[in-house]
Motif scaffolding. Structure first.
Motif, PDB file in Angstrom:
ATOM      1  N   GLN A   1      -2.923  23.170  62.518  1.00 54.29           N
ATOM      2  CA  GLN A   1      -1.973  24.179  62.998  1.00 54.29           C
ATOM      3  C   GLN A   1      -1.220  23.656  64.207  1.00 54.29           C
TER       4      GLN A   1
ATOM      5  N   TRP B   1      -6.803  21.582  57.005  1.00 56.51           N
ATOM      6  CA  TRP B   1      -5.684  22.350  57.567  1.00 56.51           C
ATOM      7  C   TRP B   1      -5.513  22.010  59.029  1.00 56.51           C
TER       8      TRP B   1
ATOM      9  N   GLN C   1       0.901  21.319  51.566  1.00 57.58           N
ATOM     10  CA  GLN C   1       1.480  22.639  51.823  1.00 57.58           C
ATOM     11  C   GLN C   1       1.902  22.741  53.280  1.00 57.58           C
ATOM     12  N   ALA C   2       2.911  23.571  53.521  1.00 59.88           N
ATOM     13  CA  ALA C   2       3.336  23.875  54.890  1.00 59.88           C
ATOM     14  C   ALA C   2       3.782  25.337  54.935  1.00 59.88           C
TER      15      ALA C   2
ATOM     16  N   LEU D   1       3.209  26.650  62.737  1.00 61.51           N
ATOM     17  CA  LEU D   1       3.352  25.864  61.522  1.00 61.51           C
ATOM     18  C   LEU D   1       1.959  25.427  61.089  1.00 61.51           C
ATOM     19  N   GLN D   2       1.587  25.786  59.877  1.00 64.54           N
ATOM     20  CA  GLN D   2       0.292  25.379  59.333  1.00 64.54           C
ATOM     21  C   GLN D   2       0.538  24.327  58.258  1.00 64.54           C
ATOM     22  N   LEU D   3      -0.194  23.230  58.351  1.00 67.23           N
ATOM     23  CA  LEU D   3      -0.052  22.114  57.411  1.00 67.23           C
ATOM     24  C   LEU D   3      -1.334  21.974  56.601  1.00 67.23           C
TER      25      LEU D   3
ATOM     26  N   LEU E   1       0.025  15.325  52.491  1.00 60.22           N
ATOM     27  CA  LEU E   1       0.513  16.665  52.807  1.00 60.22           C
ATOM     28  C   LEU E   1       0.752  17.410  51.498  1.00 60.22           C
TER      29      LEU E   1
END
Length: 121
Positions: free
Chosen positions: A76, A74, A113-114, A87-89, A111
């Motif tokens: 941020q 993850w 999730q966002a 925004l968290q990726l 990638l």
């Protein structure tokens, strides 16, 4: 790219997100949208240097050791303490890694999730 898993991300890629907020469309106010730019200089995803890489073609199907490549990572962009947008990726480990032609770094994540979070005012 690996079939069905998404694009393999460069482990040192810079990420920039431009987020635009518009006023209520039913409002008669014609204010310009608000833009917030979030960035991170490097995703710093786990990788290893693959010293036997080819310069003329991609190497694919490389095994990713679980100790070096956790199943999820993850990152941020933004700061929760700053009362701003965050925004968290989320990145998932690919079933097999790839070393692009001319590179020595093993790509092992895509990638997955966002999430965008905004403070309530």
């Amino acid at each position: 790219q690996t079939s069905g898993e998404g694009e393999a991300m460069s482990p040192h890629a810079k990420a920039v997100a431009h987020i635009h907020f518009h006023k209520d469309p039913s409002s008669s106010n014609d204010d310009d949208p608000i833009e917030i730019v979030l960035s991170i200089e490097s995703l710093a995803l786990p990788t290893v240097e693959h010293t036997t890489s080819q310069t003329s073609y991609d190497e694919v199907g490389i095994e990713l050791p679980p100790k070096t490549f956790p199943s999820k990572e993850w990152r941020q962009l933004g700061d929760l303490e700053g009362k701003s947008v965050v925004l968290q990726l989320g990145f998932k480990r690919l079933s097999r890694g790839v070393v692009p032609a001319g590179s020595t770094f093993l790509k092992g994540y895509a990638l997955s999730q966002a999430f965008l979070s905004q403070p309530v005012v």
